[in-house]
Design a protein around this motif. Structure first.
Motif, PDB file in Angstrom:
ATOM      1  N   GLY A 212       0.062 -30.423  -9.106  1.00  0.00           N
ATOM      2  CA  GLY A 212       0.887 -31.081  -8.110  1.00  0.00           C
ATOM      3  C   GLY A 212       1.847 -32.089  -8.720  1.00  0.00           C
ATOM      4  O   GLY A 212       1.675 -32.560  -9.849  1.00  0.00           O
ATOM      5  N   PHE A 213       2.864 -32.419  -7.926  1.00  0.00           N
ATOM      6  CA  PHE A 213       3.947 -33.288  -8.394  1.00  0.00           C
ATOM      7  C   PHE A 213       3.439 -34.664  -8.825  1.00  0.00           C
ATOM      8  O   PHE A 213       3.791 -35.175  -9.890  1.00  0.00           O
ATOM      9  CB  PHE A 213       4.974 -33.426  -7.264  1.00  0.00           C
ATOM     10  CG  PHE A 213       6.081 -34.385  -7.555  1.00  0.00           C
ATOM     11  CD1 PHE A 213       7.107 -34.046  -8.423  1.00  0.00           C
ATOM     12  CD2 PHE A 213       6.115 -35.637  -6.961  1.00  0.00           C
ATOM     13  CE1 PHE A 213       8.135 -34.925  -8.687  1.00  0.00           C
ATOM     14  CE2 PHE A 213       7.135 -36.524  -7.226  1.00  0.00           C
ATOM     15  CZ  PHE A 213       8.150 -36.172  -8.086  1.00  0.00           C
ATOM     16  N   GLN A 214       2.590 -35.281  -7.993  1.00  0.00           N
ATOM     17  CA  GLN A 214       2.130 -36.632  -8.307  1.00  0.00           C
ATOM     18  C   GLN A 214       1.273 -36.647  -9.558  1.00  0.00           C
ATOM     19  O   GLN A 214       1.344 -37.593 -10.368  1.00  0.00           O
ATOM     20  CB  GLN A 214       1.334 -37.204  -7.120  1.00  0.00           C
ATOM     21  CG  GLN A 214       0.976 -38.674  -7.285  1.00  0.00           C
ATOM     22  CD  GLN A 214       2.188 -39.555  -7.473  1.00  0.00           C
ATOM     23  OE1 GLN A 214       3.125 -39.485  -6.673  1.00  0.00           O
ATOM     24  NE2 GLN A 214       2.200 -40.374  -8.509  1.00  0.00           N
ATOM     25  N   ALA A 215       0.450 -35.621  -9.758  1.00  0.00           N
ATOM     26  CA  ALA A 215      -0.364 -35.548 -10.975  1.00  0.00           C
ATOM     27  C   ALA A 215       0.520 -35.469 -12.204  1.00  0.00           C
ATOM     28  O   ALA A 215       0.216 -36.071 -13.242  1.00  0.00           O
ATOM     29  CB  ALA A 215      -1.297 -34.335 -10.914  1.00  0.00           C
ATOM     30  N   GLY A 216       1.629 -34.738 -12.107  1.00  0.00           N
ATOM     31  CA  GLY A 216       2.553 -34.653 -13.232  1.00  0.00           C
ATOM     32  C   GLY A 216       3.170 -36.000 -13.561  1.00  0.00           C
ATOM     33  O   GLY A 216       3.318 -36.361 -14.736  1.00  0.00           O
ATOM     34  N   GLU A 217       3.541 -36.760 -12.523  1.00  0.00           N
ATOM     35  CA  GLU A 217       4.108 -38.090 -12.744  1.00  0.00           C
ATOM     36  C   GLU A 217       3.075 -39.032 -13.364  1.00  0.00           C
ATOM     37  O   GLU A 217       3.379 -39.782 -14.302  1.00  0.00           O
ATOM     38  CB  GLU A 217       4.616 -38.667 -11.420  1.00  0.00           C
ATOM     39  CG  GLU A 217       5.831 -37.965 -10.871  1.00  0.00           C
ATOM     40  CD  GLU A 217       7.032 -38.135 -11.771  1.00  0.00           C
ATOM     41  OE1 GLU A 217       7.491 -39.277 -11.955  1.00  0.00           O
ATOM     42  OE2 GLU A 217       7.516 -37.116 -12.315  1.00  0.00           O
ATOM     43  N   ASP A 218       1.855 -39.008 -12.840  1.00  0.00           N
ATOM     44  CA  ASP A 218       0.794 -39.868 -13.374  1.00  0.00           C
ATOM     45  C   ASP A 218       0.486 -39.514 -14.827  1.00  0.00           C
ATOM     46  O   ASP A 218       0.250 -40.410 -15.658  1.00  0.00           O
ATOM     47  CB  ASP A 218      -0.476 -39.729 -12.534  1.00  0.00           C
ATOM     48  CG  ASP A 218      -0.312 -40.298 -11.135  1.00  0.00           C
ATOM     49  OD1 ASP A 218       0.625 -41.084 -10.922  1.00  0.00           O
ATOM     50  OD2 ASP A 218      -1.123 -39.937 -10.253  1.00  0.00           O
TER      51      ASP A 218
END
Length: 325
Positions: A212-218
């Motif tokens: 997911g997008f947020q996991a990539g940012e984190d």
């Protein structure tokens, strides 16, 4: 071009309540945002759209019928009959959709104006005719795609003149190169060496697609934090690509940097995301000795990158350039 009319029911099942289109749009946008690059996001959105409409699509950037050079995305070859319908036509982007058919294939062409670029054209075709709801969905998705194309082009122009990677707030190569050139005279006056380290973290760019997008940012934020802890606050850190970084360490000789490389690669990159992930870390290093006037920053980067590739080929975690044959 022949307009076959709208006699066939749509394969896109909209109820009378137009709000039913919103979950479909959200699904397409989520697929788009989950990609790491704009071009991959556009491809993901069109792939999702094809599933919903049970159609094929062809995205191109041109004032004229598509050629190999203008293709941006293609799910299948455009049927010959539909190609013949397009030949000799100049596309004038507006808010309308052009419907045409050949044999058992029904196609629709939608164009969008792109600032400072050729217009975008999207051709979708299937073996049933197109309903107004289908075309409304295509036009909405094309509006999103046009917006992404415009912003991507603008960002590329800005990045071409910038010394920073906007996504990570780190230097890019041009910024790091200028920083190295600024520091080298002082290092030479003080008789100090320096080391350039190229760090590669395989799998980093895949996290957004898998988790997911947020996991990539984190994951990106945590990787940067770990790399910064491995060097002094005054050392320079840059992002060369999605999963490759460069670290410039003033005063770092080969022996000290070898110890640091061993410590950095011993445990890799543990990431506290959901689910927790552990990524490997590979390093290529090159030291610059004082008063070395023949080795430029570009040469240092080339040799450090080659050392990184040699280490990976030999299944080692790190390697110095001078060890390469």
């Amino acid at each position: 071009m022949h307009d076959p009319g709208l006699n066939h029911p749509s394969l896109f099942p909209l109820r009378e309540n137009q709000s039913s289109i919103l979950p479909v749009i959200r699904k397409i946008l989520n697929a788009m945002r989950g990609a790491i690059l704009p071009r991959l996001g556009i491809a993901a959105a069109l792939t999702e759209l094809q599933k919903i409409l049970q159609s094929d699509s062809f995205l191109f950037n041109s004032f004229t019928p598509p050629t190999d050079d203008s293709i941006l995305h293609q799910s299948a070859p455009l049927p010959q009959g539909l190609q013949d319908c397009l030949q000799g036509n100049t596309f004038i982007p507006d808010q309308s959709a052009i419907r045409f058919s050949a044999g058992s294939q029904y196609a629709v062409l939608i164009c969008e104006v792109i600032r400072s670029q050729s217009p975008l054209g999207l051709i979708c075709w299937k073996n049933t005719s197109w309903s107004p709801e289908d075309i409304e969905l295509l036009q909405t998705v094309m509006a999103f795609i046009a917006t992404i194309q415009e912003h991507d082009a603008l960002q590329r122009r800005v990045l071409g003149e910038s010394h920073y990677d906007f996504a990570s707030n780190l230097l890019n190569w041009d910024g790091l190169k200028d920083e190295m050139e600024r520091r080298i005279p002082r290092l030479d006056r003080e008789g100090l060496p320096a080391t350039l380290m190229v760090a590669y973290i395989p799998g980093l760019t895949d996290i957004a697609q898998k988790n997911g997008f947020q996991a990539g940012e984190d994951a990106l934020v945590q990787c940067i934090a770990l790399l910064r802890k491995a060097v002094r606050p005054t050392d320079a850190v840059a992002r060369l690509s999605g999963n490759t970084f460069a670290l410039w360490m003033d005063g770092g000789d080969r022996f000290a940097m070898a110890e640091r490389a061993e410590r950095m690669t011993a445990h890799g990159i543990p990431l506290l995301i959901e689910p927790p992930t552990h990524l490997p870390l590979y390093l290529g290093l090159i030291s610059r000795e004082p008063e070395d006037q023949e080795t430029s920053p570009d040469t240092l980067l080339e040799r450090a990158t080659q050392a990184l590739h040699d280490a990976m080929d030999e299944q080692k975690k790190w390697r110095f350039s001078y060890e390469a044959p």
